[in-house]
Design a protein around this motif. Structure first.
Motif, mmCIF file in Angstrom:
data_model
loop_
_atom_site.group_PDB
_atom_site.id
_atom_site.type_symbol
_atom_site.label_atom_id
_atom_site.label_comp_id
_atom_site.label_asym_id
_atom_site.label_seq_id
_atom_site.Cartn_x
_atom_site.Cartn_y
_atom_site.Cartn_z
ATOM 1 N N ALA A 194 -1.072 -10.375 -3.229
ATOM 2 C CA ALA A 194 -1.210 -9.426 -2.125
ATOM 3 C C ALA A 194 -2.629 -8.859 -2.067
ATOM 4 O O ALA A 194 -3.221 -8.747 -0.984
ATOM 5 C CB ALA A 194 -0.191 -8.301 -2.271
ATOM 6 N N TRP A 195 -3.195 -8.516 -3.219
ATOM 7 C CA TRP A 195 -4.578 -8.016 -3.258
ATOM 8 C C TRP A 195 -5.540 -9.096 -2.793
ATOM 9 O O TRP A 195 -6.472 -8.813 -2.032
ATOM 10 C CB TRP A 195 -4.925 -7.579 -4.676
ATOM 11 C CG TRP A 195 -6.218 -6.822 -4.790
ATOM 12 C CD1 TRP A 195 -6.371 -5.466 -4.824
ATOM 13 C CD2 TRP A 195 -7.540 -7.379 -4.889
ATOM 14 N NE1 TRP A 195 -7.703 -5.141 -4.933
ATOM 15 C CE2 TRP A 195 -8.443 -6.292 -4.977
ATOM 16 C CE3 TRP A 195 -8.044 -8.675 -4.903
ATOM 17 C CZ2 TRP A 195 -9.817 -6.471 -5.076
ATOM 18 C CZ3 TRP A 195 -9.426 -8.866 -4.995
ATOM 19 C CH2 TRP A 195 -10.297 -7.771 -5.092
ATOM 20 N N ARG A 196 -5.328 -10.324 -3.238
ATOM 21 C CA ARG A 196 -6.176 -11.446 -2.811
ATOM 22 C C ARG A 196 -6.166 -11.597 -1.289
ATOM 23 O O ARG A 196 -7.220 -11.749 -0.661
ATOM 24 C CB ARG A 196 -5.665 -12.728 -3.464
ATOM 25 C CG ARG A 196 -6.384 -14.001 -3.050
ATOM 26 C CD ARG A 196 -5.497 -15.203 -3.318
ATOM 27 N NE ARG A 196 -4.283 -15.140 -2.497
ATOM 28 C CZ ARG A 196 -3.192 -15.885 -2.728
ATOM 29 N NH1 ARG A 196 -3.163 -16.702 -3.763
ATOM 30 N NH2 ARG A 196 -2.145 -15.777 -1.930
ATOM 31 N N ASP A 197 -4.983 -11.546 -0.686
ATOM 32 C CA ASP A 197 -4.881 -11.735 0.755
ATOM 33 C C ASP A 197 -5.553 -10.587 1.508
ATOM 34 O O ASP A 197 -6.171 -10.802 2.563
ATOM 35 C CB ASP A 197 -3.417 -11.840 1.172
ATOM 36 C CG ASP A 197 -2.743 -13.104 0.638
ATOM 37 O OD1 ASP A 197 -3.470 -14.040 0.258
ATOM 38 O OD2 ASP A 197 -1.500 -13.154 0.598
ATOM 39 N N ARG A 198 -5.458 -9.377 0.979
ATOM 40 C CA ARG A 198 -6.116 -8.252 1.638
ATOM 41 C C ARG A 198 -7.640 -8.381 1.534
ATOM 42 O O ARG A 198 -8.369 -8.041 2.476
ATOM 43 C CB ARG A 198 -5.651 -6.933 1.016
ATOM 44 C CG ARG A 198 -4.191 -6.591 1.279
ATOM 45 C CD ARG A 198 -3.862 -5.181 0.841
ATOM 46 N NE ARG A 198 -2.456 -4.871 1.058
ATOM 47 C CZ ARG A 198 -1.536 -4.865 0.108
ATOM 48 N NH1 ARG A 198 -1.874 -5.138 -1.148
ATOM 49 N NH2 ARG A 198 -0.277 -4.577 0.397
ATOM 50 N N ALA A 199 -8.125 -8.843 0.375
ATOM 51 C CA ALA A 199 -9.571 -9.034 0.217
ATOM 52 C C ALA A 199 -10.091 -10.087 1.190
ATOM 53 O O ALA A 199 -11.159 -9.924 1.792
ATOM 54 C CB ALA A 199 -9.884 -9.436 -1.231
ATOM 55 N N PHE A 279 -6.667 -2.439 3.137
ATOM 56 C CA PHE A 279 -5.950 -1.959 1.959
ATOM 57 C C PHE A 279 -5.171 -0.669 2.197
ATOM 58 O O PHE A 279 -4.492 -0.188 1.297
ATOM 59 C CB PHE A 279 -6.927 -1.746 0.802
ATOM 60 C CG PHE A 279 -7.426 -3.015 0.178
ATOM 61 C CD1 PHE A 279 -6.805 -3.558 -0.933
ATOM 62 C CD2 PHE A 279 -8.519 -3.691 0.715
ATOM 63 C CE1 PHE A 279 -7.269 -4.733 -1.519
ATOM 64 C CE2 PHE A 279 -8.992 -4.866 0.148
ATOM 65 C CZ PHE A 279 -8.358 -5.394 -0.962
ATOM 66 N N GLY A 280 -5.273 -0.123 3.408
ATOM 67 C CA GLY A 280 -4.586 1.120 3.692
ATOM 68 C C GLY A 280 -5.414 2.320 3.279
ATOM 69 O O GLY A 280 -6.423 2.190 2.584
ATOM 70 N N PRO A 281 -4.998 3.538 3.681
ATOM 71 C CA PRO A 281 -5.739 4.743 3.288
ATOM 72 C C PRO A 281 -5.632 4.997 1.786
ATOM 73 O O PRO A 281 -4.737 4.486 1.116
ATOM 74 C CB PRO A 281 -5.047 5.848 4.092
ATOM 75 C CG PRO A 281 -3.664 5.324 4.341
ATOM 76 C CD PRO A 281 -3.812 3.844 4.495
ATOM 77 N N GLU A 282 -6.553 5.788 1.273
ATOM 78 C CA GLU A 282 -6.554 6.087 -0.163
ATOM 79 C C GLU A 282 -5.279 6.818 -0.549
ATOM 80 O O GLU A 282 -4.912 7.805 0.087
ATOM 81 C CB GLU A 282 -7.766 6.932 -0.523
ATOM 82 C CG GLU A 282 -7.868 7.243 -2.010
ATOM 83 C CD GLU A 282 -9.120 8.007 -2.361
ATOM 84 O OE1 GLU A 282 -9.358 8.206 -3.562
ATOM 85 O OE2 GLU A 282 -9.850 8.402 -1.429
ATOM 86 N N PRO A 283 -4.583 6.351 -1.564
ATOM 87 C CA PRO A 283 -3.342 7.033 -1.990
ATOM 88 C C PRO A 283 -3.620 8.475 -2.379
ATOM 89 O O PRO A 283 -4.572 8.775 -3.104
ATOM 90 C CB PRO A 283 -2.884 6.206 -3.198
ATOM 91 C CG PRO A 283 -3.516 4.865 -3.004
ATOM 92 C CD PRO A 283 -4.836 5.127 -2.341
ATOM 93 N N GLY A 284 -2.791 9.373 -1.876
ATOM 94 C CA GLY A 284 -2.939 10.781 -2.213
ATOM 95 C C GLY A 284 -3.920 11.533 -1.363
ATOM 96 O O GLY A 284 -4.046 12.758 -1.484
#
Length: 299
Positions: A194-199, A279-284
């Motif tokens: 999943a991280w690979r595909d987002r990169a 990757f979406g917004p920063e968590p938190g």
């Protein structure tokens, strides 16, 4: 090393490999055109390995004179022995001619015109006449393959019609998202699929952003993953840490992209925006505040 190159070359490049092999087998010379990071050099190395011929690389730049390309007589030996054939030091062109190998010229549109004229004669006649040395004919299998980025205008010159008239052209664009993900998995550590595909999605988005004149190649994806891996280790955090990935993206991509002159934003601003998209917004992180719509009547 050869096995690795062969494995990398077949990623989404079967058609180009077939075209290049057919062109060289017919005796034609070839120009590979495409943006950086599209696998032009890897493709040619794979084909050269399959042909079992020598592979002579020349980097095209303003310092590539005809003498550096062809060769020269050793001055010290000339003083003692005269202009004898055995005191001539072959340049890359003569090495490829004598061996029947492939002469690969990178950045063709950066080669000085005088040097290009030397190549034109060889491509037409398949031989060259060197002063005081005589004619050198091409052995069977000799071919010239050149590569260039047609979108780079800095320090380059327009390639003349005479060059195109003596070569065949293979256009190479970027690979598919699936192919770039496969290349990334081969070349760099990734935390997850999943991280690979987002990169990959992040880097591909740089090529379509309206404020970027030039986007990043797949090399940016590889460096992004490698830097992210090392940063996570040094910081002692998970490799899918959001902030670590952002820092890696800024380092790996901000220098590779070119912001359009009409934009007022920096490369870092645009990379951060695209990173959040992928990757979406920063968590938190707090949600951005939005003003509530107000009824003009005060209801």
């Amino acid at each position: 090393m050869t096995a690795v190159l062969a494995a990398l070359a077949v990623v989404d490049r079967a058609r180009e490999t077939e075209l290049l092999e057919a062109a060289l087998a017919s005796g034609a010379h070839v120009v590979l055109e495409g943006p950086p990071g599209t696998g032009k050099s890897t493709l040619l190395r794979r084909v050269a390995t399959g042909r079992a011929t020598s592979f002579v690389l020349v980097e095209g730049n303003a310092e590539l004179t005809p003498a550096r390309l062809v060769g020269h007589f050793d001055p010290a030996l000339v003083l003692s022995r005269g202009y004898q054939p055995d005191v001539f030091v072959d340049g890359p062109l003569l090495t490829a001619l004598r061996d029947g190998g492939l002469l690969y010229v990178e950045e063709l549109n950066r080669v000085p015109e005088e040097t290009l004229n030397t190549l034109l004669t060889v491509m037409s006649e398949r031989e060259i006449v060197v002063p005081r040395l005589g004619p050198v004919r091409a052995a069977p299998g000799f071919g010239v393959v050149a590569a260039m980025n047609p979108y780079d205008a800095v320090g380059t010159a327009r390639v003349s019609s005479a060059v195109y008239d003596r070569t065949c052209r293979i256009a190479m664009g970027y690979q598919s998202a699936e192919a770039e993900a496969q290349i990334l998995a081969q070349r760099a550590p990734v935390p997850s699929d999943a991280w690979r595909d987002r990169a990959v999605a992040l880097v591909r988005a740089t090529r379509a952003h309206p404020e970027l004149r030039v986007g990043s190649s797949v090399r940016g994806t590889i460096d992004l993953a490698g830097i992210n891996h090392q940063l996570a280790r040094s910081r002692g955090v998970a490799e899918d840490d959001w902030r670590t990935g952002l820092d890696a993206a800024l380092v790996a991509l901000s220098g590779r992209v070119r912001v359009d002159e009409s934009s007022t934003r920096s490369p870092e601003d645009i990379i951060a925006e695209l990173y959040a998209d992928a990757f979406g917004p920063e968590p938190g992180a707090p949600e951005p505040r939005r003003e509530e719509a107000r009824d003009p009547g005060g209801a």
